[in-house]
Design an enzyme around this catalytic site. Structure first.
Site, PDB file in Angstrom:
ATOM      1  N   GLY A   1      14.659  16.398  49.323  1.00  0.00           N
ATOM      2  CA  GLY A   1      15.528  16.439  50.495  1.00  0.00           C
ATOM      3  C   GLY A   1      16.781  15.600  50.312  1.00  0.00           C
ATOM      4  O   GLY A   1      17.759  15.763  51.055  1.00  0.00           O
TER       5      GLY A   1
ATOM      6  N   CYS B   1      10.374  21.521  46.613  1.00  0.00           N
ATOM      7  CA  CYS B   1       9.254  22.425  46.315  1.00  0.00           C
ATOM      8  C   CYS B   1       9.757  23.767  45.768  1.00  0.00           C
ATOM      9  O   CYS B   1       9.234  24.272  44.768  1.00  0.00           O
ATOM     10  CB  CYS B   1       8.420  22.637  47.565  1.00  0.00           C
ATOM     11  SG  CYS B   1       9.386  23.036  49.031  1.00  0.00           S
TER      12      CYS B   1
ATOM     13  N   HIS C   1       5.948  29.445  50.339  1.00  0.00           N
ATOM     14  CA  HIS C   1       7.187  30.199  50.138  1.00  0.00           C
ATOM     15  C   HIS C   1       6.879  31.333  49.160  1.00  0.00           C
ATOM     16  O   HIS C   1       5.970  31.218  48.339  1.00  0.00           O
ATOM     17  CB  HIS C   1       8.268  29.338  49.466  1.00  0.00           C
ATOM     18  CG  HIS C   1       8.583  28.054  50.154  1.00  0.00           C
ATOM     19  ND1 HIS C   1       9.130  27.973  51.400  1.00  0.00           N
ATOM     20  CD2 HIS C   1       8.468  26.769  49.728  1.00  0.00           C
ATOM     21  CE1 HIS C   1       9.344  26.707  51.720  1.00  0.00           C
ATOM     22  NE2 HIS C   1       8.949  25.955  50.733  1.00  0.00           N
TER      23      HIS C   1
ATOM     24  N   GLN D   1       4.337  24.645  49.337  1.00  0.00           N
ATOM     25  CA  GLN D   1       5.394  23.648  49.546  1.00  0.00           C
ATOM     26  C   GLN D   1       4.864  22.234  49.690  1.00  0.00           C
ATOM     27  O   GLN D   1       5.533  21.271  49.322  1.00  0.00           O
ATOM     28  CB  GLN D   1       6.219  24.030  50.781  1.00  0.00           C
ATOM     29  CG  GLN D   1       5.549  23.825  52.142  1.00  0.00           C
ATOM     30  CD  GLN D   1       4.629  24.966  52.564  1.00  0.00           C
ATOM     31  OE1 GLN D   1       4.453  25.920  51.834  1.00  0.00           O
ATOM     32  NE2 GLN D   1       4.040  24.855  53.755  1.00  0.00           N
TER      33      GLN D   1
HETATM   34  P1  NAD Z   1       7.322  14.298  56.836  1.00  0.00           P
HETATM   35  O1  NAD Z   1       8.128  14.339  58.064  1.00  0.00           O
HETATM   36  O2  NAD Z   1       6.047  15.048  56.768  1.00  0.00           O
HETATM   37  O3  NAD Z   1       6.983  12.784  56.470  1.00  0.00           O
HETATM   38  C1  NAD Z   1       7.947  11.764  56.483  1.00  0.00           C
HETATM   39  C2  NAD Z   1       7.277  10.444  56.801  1.00  0.00           C
HETATM   40  O4  NAD Z   1       8.265   9.421  56.792  1.00  0.00           O
HETATM   41  C3  NAD Z   1       6.609  10.426  58.182  1.00  0.00           C
HETATM   42  O5  NAD Z   1       5.339   9.844  58.053  1.00  0.00           O
HETATM   43  C4  NAD Z   1       7.548   9.548  59.016  1.00  0.00           C
HETATM   44  O6  NAD Z   1       6.849   8.800  59.995  1.00  0.00           O
HETATM   45  C5  NAD Z   1       8.129   8.625  57.968  1.00  0.00           C
HETATM   46  N1  NAD Z   1       9.463   8.099  58.326  1.00  0.00           N
HETATM   47  C6  NAD Z   1      10.378   8.640  59.153  1.00  0.00           C
HETATM   48  N2  NAD Z   1      11.470   7.870  59.196  1.00  0.00           N
HETATM   49  C7  NAD Z   1      11.237   6.824  58.372  1.00  0.00           C
HETATM   50  C8  NAD Z   1      11.983   5.688  57.996  1.00  0.00           C
HETATM   51  N3  NAD Z   1      13.202   5.459  58.498  1.00  0.00           N
HETATM   52  N4  NAD Z   1      11.423   4.824  57.126  1.00  0.00           N
HETATM   53  C9  NAD Z   1      10.207   5.028  56.634  1.00  0.00           C
HETATM   54  N5  NAD Z   1       9.436   6.074  56.957  1.00  0.00           N
HETATM   55  C10 NAD Z   1       9.955   6.970  57.813  1.00  0.00           C
HETATM   56  O7  NAD Z   1       8.305  14.723  55.647  1.00  0.00           O
HETATM   57  P2  NAD Z   1       7.907  15.428  54.283  1.00  0.00           P
HETATM   58  O8  NAD Z   1       7.760  16.887  54.526  1.00  0.00           O
HETATM   59  O9  NAD Z   1       6.797  14.691  53.627  1.00  0.00           O
HETATM   60  O10 NAD Z   1       9.274  15.267  53.460  1.00  0.00           O
HETATM   61  C11 NAD Z   1       9.584  14.087  52.768  1.00  0.00           C
HETATM   62  C12 NAD Z   1      10.555  14.420  51.658  1.00  0.00           C
HETATM   63  O11 NAD Z   1       9.921  15.336  50.775  1.00  0.00           O
HETATM   64  C13 NAD Z   1      11.856  15.102  52.108  1.00  0.00           C
HETATM   65  O12 NAD Z   1      12.885  14.723  51.223  1.00  0.00           O
HETATM   66  C14 NAD Z   1      11.545  16.564  51.920  1.00  0.00           C
HETATM   67  O13 NAD Z   1      12.704  17.346  51.753  1.00  0.00           O
HETATM   68  C15 NAD Z   1      10.723  16.512  50.658  1.00  0.00           C
HETATM   69  N6  NAD Z   1       9.817  17.646  50.466  1.00  0.00           N
HETATM   70  C16 NAD Z   1       9.105  18.192  51.503  1.00  0.00           C
HETATM   71  C17 NAD Z   1       8.287  19.273  51.287  1.00  0.00           C
HETATM   72  C18 NAD Z   1       7.523  19.932  52.387  1.00  0.00           C
HETATM   73  O14 NAD Z   1       7.302  21.129  52.327  1.00  0.00           O
HETATM   74  N7  NAD Z   1       7.092  19.254  53.399  1.00  0.00           N
HETATM   75  C19 NAD Z   1       8.159  19.795  49.993  1.00  0.00           C
HETATM   76  C20 NAD Z   1       8.839  19.191  48.932  1.00  0.00           C
HETATM   77  C21 NAD Z   1       9.679  18.124  49.193  1.00  0.00           C
END
Ligand code: NAD
Length: 340
Positions: A110, A140, A218, A299
């Site tokens: 992200g 992903c 996806h 993903q």
């Molecule tokens: P998510 O929302 O599921 O989890 C994020 C976590 O970070 C939550 O537990 C939230 O409470 C915490 N958080 C929020 N603000 C915060 C802060 N300021 N400091 C510390 N913690 C904080 O998100 P995710 O889906 O796990 O995505 C995380 C990263 O991984 C992003 O960059 C996303 O693009 C990438 N990503 C996501 C996916 C997916 O499908 N979910 C796949 C690949 C990559």
């Protein structure tokens, strides 16, 4: 000495990375952060994972979860942080915490590519990440494209790729995003995935994307213009032989993303994850020098193994294939592959 790892952002990706770190013989999970109180904290307590507050501990402790310290206490104890926070927060954390504390960090897809010294997919460019302080594991979708295209490029040489990403509207737990009843084209050409692939694999690629009303994976359709004439049987074997790619077929009744997810459940995978990129045997075709195929990407899990390999690369482990093998073994990746 085990590599001491902290996970900041204990959500979809962070909770999986934390569990995967715990499974590695050469790593120790020092703790994870809690940004706000929720059920994931209860699971961390049950798994005996130390919790560090990110945003003050009052709300969390009021609900009975004890924080052993705050984010600064976590950072002081670790060799490396895996930042799994929502997009753009990783950049803020880098400037606020990681650079001043001189701690290495892995970021997620992200974030923009320039957050890391290198973007990363283990099979494509492990070596270029060895010893780096800041590495970005690509998204992903990009991981899915990079993994299979890397194999095609090695075998046939790629002149150009055109690919469309049919993206899940939201993760299964997510009640905030959609669409619920629409097909939504991404009104940006190329979609960001093509340029992102080029951060880990040097191929010409043009991508488009669409969001649909599903939470289950996806789906990508690809048309690859090859330097050398491709062959369907060879391509099936090439994908079967490659790690972190799984070929499925109509005969075994794996015809949809729903059945792939059910397959993962039946395999007894942790959280029913399918970290391999899944290619349908019958959807591999050849027209002149063009190779066509369709693949599905889970993903929530395909980038987890990449984060583990990125930790090893950042901390100086030079043998990429060995790291992939170690990670795969602990996460049961490539188990129960069918050979036709
Ligand atoms: P998510 O929302 O599921 O989890 C994020 C976590 O970070 C939550 O537990 C939230 O409470 C915490 N958080 C929020 N603000 C915060 C802060 N300021 N400091 C510390 N913690 C904080 O998100 P995710 O889906 O796990 O995505 C995380 C990263 O991984 C992003 O960059 C996303 O693009 C990438 N990503 C996501 C996916 C997916 O499908 N979910 C796949 C690949 C990559």
């Amino acid at each position: 000495m085990a590599i001491k790892v902290g996970v900041i952002g204990y959500g979809t990706i962070g909770k999986r990375v934390a569990d995967a770190v715990k499974l590695q013989d050469d790593m120790e999970l020092v703790g994870v952060t809690a940004h706000s109180y929720n059920y994931k904290m209860l699971v961390a307590v049950q798994k005996k994972i130390p919790i560090y507050s990110m945003n003050g501990k009052e709300e969390i402790e009021k609900n009975g979860v004890v924080c052993v310290g705050d984010v600064n206490d976590l950072i002081k104890q670790v060799d490396i942080i895996v930042d799994c926070t929502p997009k753009k927060i990783g950049k803020e954390n880098k400037e606020k915490y990681y650079v001043p504390s001189k701690v290495k960090a892995i970021f997620q897809g992200g974030e923009k590519a320039d957050i890391g010294e290198v973007s990363f997919t283990a099979q494509c460019n492990y070596d270029s990440a060895v010893g780096k302080d800041y590495i970005r594991v690509v998204s992903c979708n990009t991981t899915g494209l990079a993994r299979t295209l890397n194999e095609v490029h090695k075998k046939y040489g790629i002149k150009e790729v055109q690919a469309t990403m049919i993206r899940r509207g939201a993760d299964p737990w997510d009640i905030y995003h959609g669409p619920i009843n629409a097909i939504v084209p991404v009104l940006e050409l190329p979609s960001h995935h093509g340029p992102d692939v080029r951060t880990v694999l040097d191929v010409e690629i043009f991508t488009t994307a669409i969001s649909v009303s599903s939470t289950l994976m996806h789906l990508h359709t690809l048309i690859v213009d090859c330097e050398r004439e491709p062959n369907v049987e060879e391509t099936i074997k090439m994908f079967q032989d490659a790690t972190r790619i799984r070929v499925v077929d109509n005969a075994s009744k794996v015809r949809s993303t729903a059945e792939i997810m059910e397959f993962a459940k039946d395999l007894g995978r942790d959280r029913s994850d399918m970290p391999e990129i899944v290619v349908w045997k019958e959807a591999i075709g050849v027209h002149k020098n063009k190779l066509l195929y369709m693949q599905a990407v889970h993903q929530e899990s395909d980038v987890v193994c990449e984060n583990i390999d990125a930790i090893r690369a950042a901390t100086g482990f030079t043998d990429g294939p060995k790291s992939i093998e170690m990670t795969n073994k602990t996460l049961c990746i490539d188990e129960c592959k069918k050979f036709f």
